[in-house]
Motif scaffolding. Sequence first.
Motif, PDB file in Angstrom:
ATOM      1  N   TRP A 125       0.844  -1.183   0.000  1.00 55.95           N
ATOM      2  CA  TRP A 125       0.000   0.000   0.000  1.00 55.95           C
ATOM      3  C   TRP A 125       0.884   1.240   0.000  1.00 55.95           C
ATOM      4  N   GLY A 126       0.351   2.322  -0.567  1.00 54.04           N
ATOM      5  CA  GLY A 126       1.120   3.554  -0.570  1.00 54.04           C
ATOM      6  C   GLY A 126       0.261   4.764  -0.860  1.00 54.04           C
ATOM      7  N   GLN A 127       0.853   5.927  -0.669  1.00 54.33           N
ATOM      8  CA  GLN A 127       0.216   7.197  -0.967  1.00 54.33           C
ATOM      9  C   GLN A 127       0.870   7.777  -2.208  1.00 54.33           C
ATOM     10  N   LEU A 128       0.043   8.122  -3.193  1.00 51.69           N
ATOM     11  CA  LEU A 128       0.538   8.606  -4.468  1.00 51.69           C
ATOM     12  C   LEU A 128       0.627  10.131  -4.463  1.00 51.69           C
ATOM     13  N   ASP A 129       1.806  10.639  -4.735  1.00 49.27           N
ATOM     14  CA  ASP A 129       2.032  12.085  -4.813  1.00 49.27           C
ATOM     15  C   ASP A 129       2.833  12.347  -6.080  1.00 49.27           C
ATOM     16  N   ASN A 130       2.165  12.943  -7.079  1.00 43.39           N
ATOM     17  CA  ASN A 130       2.764  13.111  -8.402  1.00 43.39           C
ATOM     18  C   ASN A 130       3.182  11.751  -8.948  1.00 43.39           C
ATOM     19  N   ASP A 131       4.449  11.512  -9.203  1.00 46.54           N
ATOM     20  CA  ASP A 131       4.884  10.225  -9.759  1.00 46.54           C
ATOM     21  C   ASP A 131       5.608   9.368  -8.727  1.00 46.54           C
ATOM     22  N   THR A 147       3.314   2.643   2.684  1.00 44.21           N
ATOM     23  CA  THR A 147       2.727   2.788   4.012  1.00 44.21           C
ATOM     24  C   THR A 147       2.593   1.431   4.684  1.00 44.21           C
ATOM     25  N   ARG A 148       2.405   1.485   5.982  1.00 45.47           N
ATOM     26  CA  ARG A 148       2.185   0.257   6.756  1.00 45.47           C
ATOM     27  C   ARG A 148       0.701  -0.088   6.697  1.00 45.47           C
ATOM     28  N   GLY A 149       0.320  -0.773   5.648  1.00 38.96           N
ATOM     29  CA  GLY A 149      -1.071  -1.142   5.474  1.00 38.96           C
ATOM     30  C   GLY A 149      -1.856  -0.085   4.729  1.00 38.96           C
ATOM     31  N   MET A 150      -3.144  -0.340   4.603  1.00 41.16           N
ATOM     32  CA  MET A 150      -4.024   0.477   3.780  1.00 41.16           C
ATOM     33  C   MET A 150      -4.069   1.930   4.223  1.00 41.16           C
ATOM     34  N   ALA A 151      -4.140   2.170   5.508  1.00 45.63           N
ATOM     35  CA  ALA A 151      -4.259   3.536   6.024  1.00 45.63           C
ATOM     36  C   ALA A 151      -3.172   3.850   7.043  1.00 45.63           C
ATOM     37  N   GLY A 152      -2.036   3.145   6.933  1.00 45.23           N
ATOM     38  CA  GLY A 152      -0.977   3.298   7.918  1.00 45.23           C
ATOM     39  C   GLY A 152      -0.028   4.434   7.622  1.00 45.23           C
ATOM     40  N   THR A 211       6.415   4.358   5.504  1.00 46.14           N
ATOM     41  CA  THR A 211       7.553   3.569   5.975  1.00 46.14           C
ATOM     42  C   THR A 211       8.884   4.264   5.737  1.00 46.14           C
ATOM     43  N   GLY A 212       8.889   5.268   4.887  1.00 46.06           N
ATOM     44  CA  GLY A 212      10.129   5.911   4.485  1.00 46.06           C
ATOM     45  C   GLY A 212      10.633   5.428   3.139  1.00 46.06           C
TER      46      GLY A 212
END
Length: 250
Positions: free
Chosen positions: A14-20, A25-30, A33-34
Motif C-alpha cells: 500500500w502507498g500514498q501517491l504524490d505526483n509520480d 505505508t504500513r497497510g491500507m491507512a498506515g 515507511t520511508g
Amino acid sequence: MRIVRIQTEAGAHWGQLDNDTVYLTRGMAGERTGQTVDFTGASLLAPAEPSKIVCVGRNYLDHIRELGNDTAGLPTEPGIFLKGPNALAEPGGTVEKPDWTESFHFEGELALVIGQQARNLTPENALDAVLGYTCGLDLTARDRQKTDLQWFRAKAADRFCPLGPWLETDLNPADLRVQTRVNGQTRQDGRTNQMIFDVMQILTYITQFVTLEPGDVVLTGTPEGVGPLERGDTVEVEVEGVGVLTTLIG
C-alpha cells in the motif's frame, strides 16, 4: 490524497501517491515507511483487501426501467447482494468472457472502500467509515442472473469486480458523474444524485445487519445504459474526481 496498492518485486504494498512517487505505508491507512517507489513503473492492484463486497442493485430509476423491473414501483429499501474477494480484478487487467454466458454485461459504478469497523451507522456518521472512493465494474452474466436461484454465478464469479485505479479520500459522493465507455463510445452517463438511495442511506442500511470491516468494498449501483461485452472490448469506467478504471475483455 490518493491511496494505491501496487505490486513490486518484493510483493504487494500500500502507498500514498504524490505526483509520480508512491510513498509506501504500513497497510491500507498506515503511516509511511520511508520507502518510495516510482509510480511510472508500478503495477497497480485493486485498491482493497475485502472480506466481502457488498453491492446495491437497482439503485437508479432509469436502470430499473431499462431492465423492465419498474412494474412494482420504486424499491423501499436497498437491494443487496454479495461478491466475494475472488471477484476482484486489478485496474488495467484482462477479464475473460466466460463460455457459460451468452449475455456478458458491464455496469459501471461508484465504489467505496471501508476504513474502519462499522456497525449501526447513522446518516450523521456514515461517511466517517469510508476510507476512499474508487471506480467499480460490476460484470454480470445477465442470462444467468435471470435463471439462477441467486445471483452468485451471475455476479460473483472470479474477476467479476474490477476495481481502481486508486482510492480518492477527499471526495463528496453526493453528486458525481459516473460514465462507462466501451471501445471509446459512451454507454453510461449518470450522476450519483440520481441514486434512489444515497451513500449515507446505503451504509446505514447495510450496517443494521452486517458489520463492515476495514478493506470491505461497497458498490452503490449503476446508471442506465448497461449492455453486452464481447471478446476484444475495452471498458472504461470513469468517476468524477477519481479517475478511470480500464478493463480488457479477453
